[in-house]
Motif scaffolding. Sequence first.
Motif, mmCIF file in Angstrom:
data_model
loop_
_atom_site.group_PDB
_atom_site.id
_atom_site.type_symbol
_atom_site.label_atom_id
_atom_site.label_comp_id
_atom_site.label_asym_id
_atom_site.label_seq_id
_atom_site.Cartn_x
_atom_site.Cartn_y
_atom_site.Cartn_z
ATOM 1 N N ARG A 1 8.079 13.158 -12.693
ATOM 2 C CA ARG A 1 6.925 12.387 -12.764
ATOM 3 C C ARG A 1 7.102 10.244 -12.748
ATOM 4 N N ILE A 2 6.357 9.922 -12.281
ATOM 5 C CA ILE A 2 6.453 8.240 -12.543
ATOM 6 C C ILE A 2 5.003 8.423 -13.058
ATOM 7 N N ASP B 1 6.697 10.919 -1.690
ATOM 8 C CA ASP B 1 5.440 10.688 -1.910
ATOM 9 C C ASP B 1 4.895 11.035 -2.811
ATOM 10 N N LEU B 2 3.995 10.274 -4.211
ATOM 11 C CA LEU B 2 3.897 11.000 -5.316
ATOM 12 C C LEU B 2 2.792 11.789 -5.479
ATOM 13 N N ALA B 3 2.676 12.643 -5.708
ATOM 14 C CA ALA B 3 1.708 13.734 -5.399
ATOM 15 C C ALA B 3 0.790 13.083 -6.544
ATOM 16 N N GLY C 1 2.444 -0.836 -0.155
ATOM 17 C CA GLY C 1 3.891 -0.431 -0.138
ATOM 18 C C GLY C 1 4.507 -1.426 -0.977
ATOM 19 N N ALA C 2 3.767 -1.916 -1.736
ATOM 20 C CA ALA C 2 4.273 -3.716 -2.604
ATOM 21 C C ALA C 2 5.113 -2.297 -3.233
ATOM 22 N N ALA D 1 1.635 3.922 -9.006
ATOM 23 C CA ALA D 1 2.303 4.056 -7.779
ATOM 24 C C ALA D 1 1.953 5.616 -7.075
ATOM 25 N N THR D 2 2.210 5.524 -5.426
ATOM 26 C CA THR D 2 2.504 5.722 -4.983
ATOM 27 C C THR D 2 3.648 6.666 -4.211
#
Lengths: 180, 449
Positions: free
Chosen positions: B178-179, B195-197, B228-229, B184-185
């Motif tokens: 987990r981030i 991809d982050l859920a 995208g950064a 964050a994505t």
Amino acid sequence: MRSGFAEAFRHEYPSLQRYLRRRVGSALADDLAAQTFATAYANWERFDRTRALRPWLYGIAANLLRHHWRTERRQLQAYARTGVDVVANDLDHAVERADAEGRKRELAGALAELGDAERDILLLHAWAELTDREIAEALSLPLGTVKSRLHRTRALLRNRLSGSGQEQGGASLLAEGEPE
Amino acid sequence: MTDATMQLLAEFRSEVPVPDSEATNRAYRRIVGSARVAGPKPTFRRLIARRRLTAALVLGALVFTAAGVAAVTAPWWQSGGPPVDPQQVVAVARDNLPAHVDVARARTVVTAGNAALVAVPLDATGYCLIPAIDGQATLGAQCEYQVTDPQSGDDDRTISVTRHASGDTRAAWIVYGRITDPRATQIDLGPFSLDLAAGGFFLGQVPQAQWAQLSGSATSGAILDGSGAVLHRGCIDWASEPVGGATAGDGEYPLPLWNASTGGTCARQRPPAQPVIDLSRATKLFDVRLIHDDGPWKAGETITMERAPRSDGTTCLVASGPGNHGEGRGGEFTNACAATAGATSTQPISVTFGATLTHLDGKAAYVWEISGTTEPQIAKLELRSDTATTSVPSGGGFFFAQLPTTSPGPQKGTVTMPPGKWLLVGLDITGRQVAQVDLPAARRQATPH
């Protein structure tokens, strides 16, 4: 996350971990440092913030380290005997190097011969740079006991390193278990 | 001490370096960030952990400090679907997770092909993660007790875990975690991105075609926002690929998958070396009939205590019992020692305490164990309470026993012993009492300050 713990960790972990590495080598020291701070974290909310942090942390570490006094002694004895310091050698994982510095081998032998409790006090003083009062707090000893033991240990070490082979006042280097 | 002697002492091993900030940060994350719960492993002998009490104390303290802490993230568990296999979750939770995880509110937080990541709530902001692949939750579990500072990255958990092929079970290599930075994505792992859920969870299966290339390597990575950064740069420490049958590296890699860094070349981090117990040289000391369930063993079963040397020069008390001479029975195993033979002590009896949180008749409770070493003059040990005196199994300078009564669990902070008087008494060969340890007092002393 406990308030202030992160800052305390980042401030104190490097020096405590290095101290433990100097005592017993990296593999064991990393484990002991982690246990020390895990214990500190678990007790963080109950720690009296008006007290100094370092004696508390080094006290925890000392309690953990006492289970490994024999290992430490053997490492020092091996260094004195062979000139190869496993603690220093595990830094670079390279070829074993024989330390030609005879004085350090002598010192290793002298440290190995000290009582474990005396070695604890001496190295908390010399390597962790704790004051006598902080050592007393860390080890839960009376300040007078710390001062007298430190004084005696210094004398023993000086005698041993002077090469005279004489011990002051008939005191034994093996001071373990001496009554207060 | 003369100046020269002091100088020599100061120089002694002065080449030992101070750990840098990266190493310090890694240690911080390891120590504070999680109380990891190992998944079932096919270990054949159970090692009695000297550090079990510390672990229990940390666990107990951490679990309860989470209560009442305001959530700083969305209630992530509400949006996910139910677990792919609820029974697997129940089984993992029963055997491995803290006593009061809310299994009823477990939710699948992210899936990747035939892999799924289930989160089980733990108090206000905590959760335990259970990865599963092919419907099998055999990849361990990990708990996070609270999230308070998402953007710092200190609360991120990133794991690489492998499973070797065995029987009908195929080899697998997944990454998950987990981030917590709410911006964050996506996490860019180098060879591929995930991809982050919702909630910042991620799960991915490392493509088998890339196992050999990634095994034991480190690559540059980044955490990206929706545009995208780059929010954070870091390094990815890949584990060793799962190969053949059982391998030493099987299971959860001991270092985080993601390490934040300010740039530069990424180099593989070496996991800290752990002393190894030489079980091939184990020798039997004595048997113990268990009073309470203990890990994989049930109350009433007899386990055998043995001594075995460890690579750091110490000697460890290890246990073996029914079911672990052939097929492992699972349970929790730890590479630690209950006692160290020859450790210098001014005490004729050196005691170590263990308190394991478990369930007895549906109620959480701490089972207490005492173990340690005795000096040679002690021929027999007795455990004396307010109501009974029992013989303590011992031999070869070691001893081990369970206390007959338990203390209620879970508890906040320092776990208290069962109430009443508990004396450990050492007798010499003539039956004369030569030593005595007041266990509650020793227990208080063992808990630093």
